[in-house]
Each structure stands twice: as structure tokens, then as C-alpha cells.
Design a protein around this motif. Structure first.
Motif, short mmCIF file in Angstrom:
data_model
loop_
_atom_site.label_atom_id
_atom_site.label_comp_id
_atom_site.label_asym_id
_atom_site.label_seq_id
_atom_site.Cartn_x
_atom_site.Cartn_y
_atom_site.Cartn_z
N ARG A 1 0.83 -1.20 0.00
CA ARG A 1 0.00 0.00 0.00
C ARG A 1 0.87 1.27 0.00
O ARG A 1 0.57 2.24 -0.67
CB ARG A 1 -0.91 -0.03 1.23
N TYR B 1 4.55 5.79 -5.26
CA TYR B 1 4.93 5.60 -6.65
C TYR B 1 4.92 6.88 -7.49
O TYR B 1 5.91 7.18 -8.16
CB TYR B 1 4.05 4.51 -7.28
N GLU C 1 2.42 1.84 -3.43
CA GLU C 1 1.46 2.47 -4.34
C GLU C 1 1.36 3.97 -4.07
O GLU C 1 1.31 4.78 -4.99
CB GLU C 1 0.09 1.82 -4.21
#
Ligand SMILES: [Zn+2]
Length: 113
Positions: free
Chosen positions: A42, A48, A45
Motif C-alpha cells: 500500500r 509511486y 502504491e
């Protein structure tokens, strides 16, 4: 943040692969993250977009595949699926393991347009 550093080296790794393979226009990267790698998918992400900002990977998509943590007990040789926060052998309650799978992060695939 831990994950941001991981992603920076990931971008570097993928850059190397892309140059070596002569790939262009990367659309998506598929990453396998082991449950015992200590990396939180998580957070990866979330970080990113910042990690790829102004790199050749800006506007690419990240796909994460979670790989179960598989360990083998060194006491009774039982092989089982272990969660990182509960590492205890269901057979003998031992805590001496060899990690067989799920200990790292691997670039599984680079998808080009
Ligand atoms: Zn055991």
C-alpha cells in the motif's frame, strides 16, 4: 520514507533493464512483493507517483503482486505459509526458519505500449 528509497532503486533497476533490452514507451511495471520482504504494498502504491516523477517512468502504471511468505522450520522441517508478524511454527512452535519464498521484491514484467 523507506518505501520511497525502495522505489528509487526500483526505477534505477528498471532503467537498466529498459536500456539493456532496448525497450521504449513503458506502460506498466509488474512487481512481485513478498509478504516477508518488510515492504508494504500500500505504501509502495502511495509513493509511486512521487518516485517516478520526472523520470522516464512518469505516467507509467504500477501493478503489485503479493507473494506469500513460505518458510521451512529448521526444527521439524515443516513448510508453511507465514505472516511477517506471526512467525511461529504451527508444528513445534519453533522460531528458527529458513525463508523459501516471499522475502524480496522482484521485477516480474515490464509492459510496453
Ligand atoms: Zn517446527
Amino acid at each position: 520514507m523507506h518505501e520511497l528509497g525502495i522505489l528509487s532503486s526500483l526505477v534505477h533497476t528498471i532503467d537498466g533493464i529498459v536500456k539493456k533490452e532496448g525497450l521504449t514507451e513503458v506502460e506498466k511495471v509488474v512487481i512481485e512483493v513478498g509478504e516477508l520482504s518488510g515492504i508494504v504494498p500500500r505504501y509502495l502504491e502511495q509513493c509511486y507517483p512521487a518516485a517516478v516523477y520526472k523520470t522516464f517512468m512518469e505516467n507509467t502504471e504500477l501493478e503489485l503482486i503479493t507473494v506469500p511468505g513460505i518458510v521451512k522450520c529448521r526444527e521439524c522441517e515443516l513448510v508453511f505459509n507465514a505472516a511477517a508478524n506471526d512467525l511461529c511454527c504451527p508444528g513445534c512452535s519453533g522460531q528458527n526458519f529458513e525463508i523459501l519464498e516471499g522475502n524480496d521484491m522482484v521485477v516480474k514484467e515490464i509492459v510496453c505500449r
